[in-house]
Motif scaffolding. Structure first.
Motif, mmCIF file in Angstrom:
data_model
loop_
_atom_site.group_PDB
_atom_site.id
_atom_site.type_symbol
_atom_site.label_atom_id
_atom_site.label_comp_id
_atom_site.label_asym_id
_atom_site.label_seq_id
_atom_site.Cartn_x
_atom_site.Cartn_y
_atom_site.Cartn_z
ATOM 1 N N ILE A 215 0.882 -1.173 0.000
ATOM 2 C CA ILE A 215 0.000 0.000 0.000
ATOM 3 C C ILE A 215 0.919 1.222 0.000
ATOM 4 O O ILE A 215 1.911 1.259 0.718
ATOM 5 N N TYR A 216 0.587 2.177 -0.838
ATOM 6 C CA TYR A 216 1.513 3.270 -1.112
ATOM 7 C C TYR A 216 1.345 4.416 -0.124
ATOM 8 O O TYR A 216 0.221 4.804 0.205
ATOM 9 N N GLN B 87 3.221 12.469 -4.680
ATOM 10 C CA GLN B 87 2.467 11.952 -5.821
ATOM 11 C C GLN B 87 3.104 10.667 -6.371
ATOM 12 O O GLN B 87 4.295 10.416 -6.171
ATOM 13 N N PRO B 88 2.287 9.858 -7.051
ATOM 14 C CA PRO B 88 2.783 8.571 -7.531
ATOM 15 C C PRO B 88 3.885 8.715 -8.581
ATOM 16 O O PRO B 88 3.876 9.664 -9.353
ATOM 17 N N HIS B 89 4.818 7.773 -8.586
ATOM 18 C CA HIS B 89 5.847 7.751 -9.628
ATOM 19 C C HIS B 89 5.995 6.342 -10.183
ATOM 20 O O HIS B 89 5.243 5.437 -9.817
ATOM 21 N N VAL B 90 7.006 6.169 -11.025
ATOM 22 C CA VAL B 90 7.129 4.902 -11.749
ATOM 23 C C VAL B 90 7.283 3.690 -10.816
ATOM 24 O O VAL B 90 6.838 2.590 -11.146
ATOM 25 N N GLY B 91 7.915 3.912 -9.653
ATOM 26 C CA GLY B 91 8.097 2.795 -8.717
ATOM 27 C C GLY B 91 6.754 2.231 -8.278
ATOM 28 O O GLY B 91 6.567 1.012 -8.191
ATOM 29 N N HIS B 92 5.815 3.127 -8.007
ATOM 30 C CA HIS B 92 4.481 2.671 -7.595
ATOM 31 C C HIS B 92 3.780 1.975 -8.764
ATOM 32 O O HIS B 92 3.152 0.933 -8.612
ATOM 33 N N ALA B 93 3.899 2.612 -9.933
ATOM 34 C CA ALA B 93 3.228 2.049 -11.107
ATOM 35 C C ALA B 93 3.756 0.646 -11.406
ATOM 36 O O ALA B 93 2.999 -0.238 -11.819
ATOM 37 N N TYR B 94 5.033 0.453 -11.161
ATOM 38 C CA TYR B 94 5.672 -0.826 -11.501
ATOM 39 C C TYR B 94 5.035 -1.981 -10.728
ATOM 40 O O TYR B 94 4.626 -2.977 -11.317
ATOM 41 N N ASP C 47 -1.303 3.710 2.201
ATOM 42 C CA ASP C 47 -0.783 3.649 3.558
ATOM 43 C C ASP C 47 -0.797 5.090 4.066
ATOM 44 O O ASP C 47 -0.017 5.915 3.601
ATOM 45 N N GLU C 48 -1.696 5.386 5.007
ATOM 46 C CA GLU C 48 -2.014 6.796 5.247
ATOM 47 C C GLU C 48 -1.634 7.334 6.618
ATOM 48 O O GLU C 48 -1.889 8.496 6.907
ATOM 49 N N HIS C 49 -1.077 6.457 7.478
ATOM 50 C CA HIS C 49 -0.713 6.941 8.808
ATOM 51 C C HIS C 49 0.788 7.176 8.921
ATOM 52 O O HIS C 49 1.535 6.915 7.985
ATOM 53 N N SER D 128 -4.596 10.134 -1.673
ATOM 54 C CA SER D 128 -4.996 8.750 -1.957
ATOM 55 C C SER D 128 -5.721 8.666 -3.299
ATOM 56 O O SER D 128 -5.561 7.714 -4.065
ATOM 57 N N GLU D 129 -6.506 9.710 -3.572
ATOM 58 C CA GLU D 129 -7.268 9.753 -4.826
ATOM 59 C C GLU D 129 -6.332 9.709 -6.046
ATOM 60 O O GLU D 129 -6.664 9.135 -7.079
ATOM 61 N N ARG D 130 -5.160 10.286 -5.896
ATOM 62 C CA ARG D 130 -4.203 10.267 -7.006
ATOM 63 C C ARG D 130 -3.733 8.849 -7.313
ATOM 64 O O ARG D 130 -3.478 8.494 -8.457
ATOM 65 N N PHE D 131 -3.592 8.059 -6.258
ATOM 66 C CA PHE D 131 -3.173 6.673 -6.473
ATOM 67 C C PHE D 131 -4.301 5.863 -7.107
ATOM 68 O O PHE D 131 -4.068 4.994 -7.931
ATOM 69 N N ARG D 132 -5.516 6.185 -6.710
ATOM 70 C CA ARG D 132 -6.667 5.518 -7.322
ATOM 71 C C ARG D 132 -6.728 5.875 -8.816
ATOM 72 O O ARG D 132 -6.971 5.023 -9.662
ATOM 73 N N THR D 133 -6.475 7.146 -9.102
ATOM 74 C CA THR D 133 -6.491 7.583 -10.502
ATOM 75 C C THR D 133 -5.390 6.897 -11.292
ATOM 76 O O THR D 133 -5.598 6.439 -12.419
ATOM 77 N N LEU D 134 -4.211 6.796 -10.684
ATOM 78 C CA LEU D 134 -3.114 6.121 -11.382
ATOM 79 C C LEU D 134 -3.493 4.664 -11.682
ATOM 80 O O LEU D 134 -3.274 4.168 -12.790
ATOM 81 N N THR D 135 -4.086 4.008 -10.702
ATOM 82 C CA THR D 135 -4.495 2.609 -10.885
ATOM 83 C C THR D 135 -5.410 2.501 -12.106
ATOM 84 O O THR D 135 -5.244 1.615 -12.948
ATOM 85 N N ARG D 136 -6.336 3.434 -12.201
ATOM 86 C CA ARG D 136 -7.283 3.430 -13.320
ATOM 87 C C ARG D 136 -6.565 3.738 -14.632
ATOM 88 O O ARG D 136 -6.752 3.057 -15.627
ATOM 89 N N ASP D 137 -5.709 4.755 -14.601
ATOM 90 C CA ASP D 137 -5.006 5.134 -15.830
ATOM 91 C C ASP D 137 -4.082 4.033 -16.343
ATOM 92 O O ASP D 137 -3.810 3.944 -17.534
#
Ligand code: MSP
Length: 518
Positions: free
Chosen positions: A17-18, A23-30, A56-58, A81-90
């Motif tokens: 969990i990120y 903001q998300p980067h290539v490591g997360h996307a990978y 991971d939010e705490h 967190s919404e940005r990670f959700r968007t990345l997942t979708r994209d």
């Protein structure tokens, strides 16, 4: 008598969990793409699958980032967190669940796990005095520091505070016994040795609560303390299955759990997590896999260098499929890799536009022009035709083996043997020449190629869901004929090619702004 195959075992695939500090980067996307490829592959192969990702939010790192942004913690984590959700979708990842550690279901699971560990006598109150790296959210021993920093390069702070401890030292031998009995538990080969060395060098009891800040899950019965963010975070994997309730999901999926992660966080998953689970009397996940680290043009990525790869830039420029393809195809899964605009462009042009895109383009537009868009039936198959048509099922079998070993990079490589063979077949059979000399043979050649293109598209769905769907839609292959079982059971006869055939991977130059914007 009907023979029914035994059901395939359930598979549970997770990403880390990120952290929502940035903001998300290539490591997360990978990790997300890798997990999605694995999950889609297993689904198409008939396994019941659960694929989990989340945020991971705490913890202190997130709390400080919220402060820096001048926002209340909850508002900040909701936004990031919404940005990670968007990345997942994209990325066209299709998780079954997205967990956030600020959700009540997660808090309940962590609270229950804590209480269980406490009841079983694994927790005690003490004083922590030592080094802590907020960036890693990790404690380090004096001897681990390198030039006054964490071995990861993160800054460390001296921390002295009352906290709760977990009796990690008691798990040194049980962990070593477990590793010895399950040598394939961690991939790739070699990583297990890291865990063995770390644990053999001696496990100290672990501080599992913090009192210096409040952004976390309160320790039950000791509200001045919050649960250490790694104990909090790791619990997400069972919280999402319904723990502490004895849910069917927990019974079915937990034994088939495969955790994917970057090599930097293997220790948390391979030492602390199994120790917590053993202490709570819960079974351990089936397998861990630690992938390598991406650099940018040979350099470590960092905000200060301004060289962080922003997935959104590459996805909007080349499409999600090309980005997924590059990540999985370019680097052996488990090793470090380098991201450069040149290698991306090279893979896009050579693998996607040239090898696969052109094959589809030249065969299907020929079919539209000369067969009224109908993939013809095949007659009088030659040994060469049969050889090509029979390749697909063998390739699937090979890919299964690679997926069992989590050797994801072998998957595109293996499917490409079929793409190359199909291109060779076009060149040697020359359907354009047969048009005047032997139209019946031309029809069979096109029929064979149409069927092989369907096989390839079916095989590529987990890697490149968007373009594969486009090909299968063009050929009007019914939804329920797109599984691996149909590929093995006989080639699906493709329907008509609908409409105009547009390039799957149109010509592109590299993006103008390849670095992450602030
Ligand atoms: N929150 C923890 C994970 C908790 S899981 C119970 C965490 N989050 S993270 O956002 O920092 O990192 C998430 C993943 O991204 C890790 O697997 C990490 O290895 C990966 N990567 C971060 N940078 C990376 C590269 N430059 N290259 C490849 N992956 C890297 O750790």
């Amino acid at each position: 008598m009907t023979v029914t195959c035994p059901p395939k075992p359930p598979v549970y695939i997770t990403t880390p969990i990120y952290y929502v500090n940035d903001q998300p980067h290539v490591g997360h996307a990978y990790t997300s793409v890798a997990a999605d490829v694995l999950a889609r592959f297993r689904r198409l192969d008939g396994h019941p699958v659960r694929f989990l990702t989340g945020t991971d939010e705490h913890g202190q790192k997130v709390q400080r980032s919220a402060e820096k942004a001048g926002e209340k913690e909850q508002a900040f984590v909701d936004r990031v967190s919404e940005r990670f959700r968007t990345l997942t979708r994209d990325l066209h990842c299709a998780p079954d669940d997205f967990i956030r550690t600020t959700e009540p279901r997660h808090r309940q699971a962590v609270t229950f796990l804590w209480q269980t560990l406490q009841e079983k006598g694994w927790l005690f109150r003490g004083t922590y005095a030592g080094w802590y790296a907020v960036r890693d959210e990790a404690f380090y021993q004096e001897g681990e520091l390198v030039h006054g920093k964490a071995p990861t390069g993160a800054d460390v702070e001296w921390v002295e505070e009352d906290s709760w401890f977990f009796r990690l030292s008691a798990f040194q031998q049980p962990l070593l016994d477990f590793y010895r009995q399950n040598p394939g538990w961690v991939g790739p080969e070699g990583r297990m040795q890291e865990l063995v060395s770390f644990v053999s060098s001696g496990l100290k009891d672990l501080s599992v609560s913090r009192g210096a800040f409040s952004w976390g899950i309160p320790v039950p019965g000791d509200e001045g303390q919050v649960v250490y963010v790694w104990m909090d975070a790791l619990t997400n994997y069972i919280a999402a299955l319904g723990y502490p309730a004895a849910t069917p999901a927990m019974a079915d999926f937990w034994p088939g759990a495969v955790h994917l992660m970057g090599k930097d966080i293997l220790r948390f998953h391979g030492v602390y997590w199994p120790a917590f689970l053993m202490a709570a009397g819960l079974p351990l996940p089936r397998r861990l896999f630690a992938h390598g680290w991406w650099t940018r043009d040979g350099q470590k990525m960092s905000k200060s260098l301004g060289n962080v790869v922003d997935p959104a830039v590459w996805i909007s420029h080349y499409g999600a499929d090309a980005f997924r393809w590059f990540l999985i195809r370019h680097v052996p899964f488990g090793q470090d890799g380098d991201f450069s605009a040149e290698s991306f462009q090279h893979r896009y042009v050579c693998d996607l536009a040239h090898d696969w895109g052109n094959l589809v383009q030249r065969v299907l537009s020929f079919v539209v022009r000369h067969q009224g868009g109908q993939i013809p039936p095949v007659h009088d198959l030659t040994p060469r035709d049969k050889e090509l048509l029979d390749l697909g099922p063998g390739i699937l079998q090979q890919v299964r083996t690679w997926m069992d070993q989590t050797a994801l990079h072998r998957y595109p490589e293996t499917v490409w043997t079929l793409v190359r063979e199909a291109n060779r077949y076009v060149d040697e059979q020359k359907p354009w020449a047969l048009r005047t000399t032997d139209p019946a043979r031309m029809a069979t050649v096109l029929g064979v190629l149409g069927r092989v293109i369907v096989q390839i598209a079916v095989l590529l769905q987990p890697l490149m869901p968007v373009s594969s769907q486009k090909v299968l839609d063009m050929l009007a292959v019914p939804e329920d004929s797109r599984t691996f079982a149909t590929l093995e059971g006989g080639v699906v006869c493709p329907g008509p090619v609908g409409g105009e055939v547009t390039p799957l991977f149109p010509a592109r130059d590299g993006p103008a702004t390849p670095v992450q914007q602030a």
